[in-house]
Design a protein around this motif. Structure first.
Motif, short mmCIF file in Angstrom:
data_model
loop_
_atom_site.label_atom_id
_atom_site.label_comp_id
_atom_site.label_asym_id
_atom_site.label_seq_id
_atom_site.Cartn_x
_atom_site.Cartn_y
_atom_site.Cartn_z
N GLY A 265 0.80 -1.22 0.00
CA GLY A 265 0.00 0.00 0.00
C GLY A 265 0.83 1.27 0.00
N ASP A 266 2.14 1.14 0.26
CA ASP A 266 3.03 2.29 0.29
C ASP A 266 3.86 2.43 -0.98
N ARG A 267 3.72 1.49 -1.89
CA ARG A 267 4.60 1.44 -3.07
C ARG A 267 4.59 2.75 -3.85
N GLN A 268 3.40 3.25 -4.17
CA GLN A 268 3.32 4.46 -5.00
C GLN A 268 3.90 5.68 -4.28
N MET A 269 3.77 5.74 -2.96
CA MET A 269 4.36 6.86 -2.22
C MET A 269 5.88 6.83 -2.33
N LEU A 270 6.47 5.64 -2.27
CA LEU A 270 7.92 5.53 -2.38
C LEU A 270 8.39 5.81 -3.80
N GLU A 271 7.62 5.34 -4.79
CA GLU A 271 7.95 5.65 -6.18
C GLU A 271 7.92 7.15 -6.42
N GLN A 317 11.45 -4.85 -6.30
CA GLN A 317 11.40 -3.48 -6.79
C GLN A 317 12.29 -2.57 -5.94
N ALA A 318 12.28 -2.80 -4.63
CA ALA A 318 13.13 -2.01 -3.73
C ALA A 318 14.60 -2.18 -4.08
N GLN A 319 15.01 -3.41 -4.36
CA GLN A 319 16.40 -3.68 -4.72
C GLN A 319 16.75 -3.01 -6.06
N LYS A 320 15.83 -3.08 -7.00
CA LYS A 320 16.08 -2.55 -8.34
C LYS A 320 16.14 -1.02 -8.35
N GLN A 321 15.27 -0.39 -7.55
CA GLN A 321 15.17 1.07 -7.59
C GLN A 321 15.97 1.77 -6.50
N GLY A 322 16.71 1.02 -5.72
CA GLY A 322 17.58 1.62 -4.73
C GLY A 322 16.88 2.09 -3.47
N TRP A 323 15.75 1.46 -3.13
CA TRP A 323 15.10 1.76 -1.87
C TRP A 323 15.82 1.00 -0.76
N THR A 324 15.79 1.54 0.44
CA THR A 324 16.44 0.89 1.57
C THR A 324 15.43 0.04 2.33
#
Length: 339
Positions: A265-271, A317-324
């Motif tokens: 549910g938080d994916r779009q906020m992080l994107e 997706q976190a690994q690919k986009q550099g999220w921690t």
């Protein structure tokens, strides 16, 4: 060399003591409940670089916006969201006021206390419960009911108030950011009015910095002629998924430089946060510590859940986009202040 007077020597000693004291304070660890690791380093580096005038990543104070999900990010969300527990408890009160509801589903099932039957309630069932317990009353009455419930309700596992189950490392992060002129917001899929009743007291986040799912209100007058607002069963903002960046734009008007969540549910906020220019930090809390809190995913082989799901696709997706990704097990020395 002239001898120093007593007062001169005393002043120098005092000055040295002040410098040592404040120097130690300035160099102290701002995140003592975090283990040294990639997550902590990412936070400290981000704050240092975005607040250093000489840094290419400097962010002006007015633009220092940090957004946090609430359930599962700032406090415990298992085995069920606190607001859902509030609604289920409120069924008893509304059926006392309207006894006919006691024989009508889904209220009849809730009153039975049968946990297995309650767990099988459908989304339409829950929507009926939410409408009956979260709307139809004045804002003032709702606020009073929530505050009273929070004073008495306890979590089934720890036997402590829900407001005591905030994550100490996240509390430290909120304070650390505010100490560096970041404005901290809660952006939650939960009810905006519900979270506003405790956010300032337990997180230091005032009501106007809480963005959440919101229902409509109707303006009217009481018998005494005083104006008031009534909560209506009309959804204005579903602050989950794409609704989070939409709510951020509507209520905040600036793209965050830092955002923290814990579920799909938080994916779009992080994107949305990471897509901005300049330094941006998107983070996800992974619940992987069954002993100190809970473990659920199903990312990385953790148990599946319907409450705060962190899927393998989100992890990838976190690994690919550099999220921690913040591991509760590995990145937090302590989970709760009462430990």
């Amino acid at each position: 060399m002239p001898k120093l007077s007593f007062f001169s020597r005393f002043s120098r000693v005092l000055a040295l003591g002040v410098l040592l004291a404040f120097g130690a304070q300035a160099q102290s660890d701002p995140l003592p409940s975090w283990n040294d690791g990639a997550a902590k380093r990412a936070i400290v580096t981000f704050v240092r670089e975005t607040t250093d005038h000489s840094s290419a990543s400097f962010v002006p104070p007015a633009e220092r916006i940090a957004t946090f999900d609430q359930d599962g990010t700032l406090w415990v969300e298992h085995p069920m969201y606190a607001q859902v527990m509030y609604c289920l408890d409120r069924v008893h009160a509304i059926t006392r006021a309207d006894p006919e509801l006691a024989g009508v589903e889904p209220f009849k099932t809730v009153l039975s206390g049968n946990r297995e039957a309650i767990a099988r309630l459908t989304m339409p069932d829950l929507e009926k419960i939410f409408a009956a317990t979260l709307t139809g009353m004045s804002i003032d009455q709702f606020n009073a009911d929530v505050k009273k419930w929070l004073e008495t309700a306890t979590d089934p596992r720890w036997k402590r108030p829900y407001t005591a189950l905030t994550y100490l490392p996240m509390q430290e992060l909120l304070e650390y950011l505010r100490a560096n002129a970041y404005k901290t917001y809660i952006v939650t899929g939960g009810g905006q009015d519900f979270v506003r009743q405790y956010a300032e007291k337990i997180y230091g986040v005032p009501p106007e910095q809480v963005v959440g799912s919101a229902v409509g209100t109707r303006y009217g007058y009481g018998k005494d002629g005083k104006p008031f607002l009534t909560k209506e069963p009309k959804l204005l903002l579903n602050d989950n998924d794409a609704g989070k960046p939409e709510g951020i734009h509507l209520m905040i008007g600036r793209r965050p430089h830092l955002a923290v969540g814990n579920s799909t549910g938080d994916r779009q906020m992080l994107e949305y946060t990471k897509a901005g220019d300049g330094a941006r930090l998107s983070m996800l809390v992974l619940h992987d510590d069954a002993q100190r809190e809970y473990d659920y995913g199903p990312a990385q082989g953790l148990p599946a859940t319907k409450v705060g799901a962190f899927t393998q696709a989100l992890y990838d997706q976190a690994q690919k986009q550099g999220w921690t990704v913040i591991s509760i097990k590995n990145d937090w020395k302590r989970v709760f202040a009462f430990e």
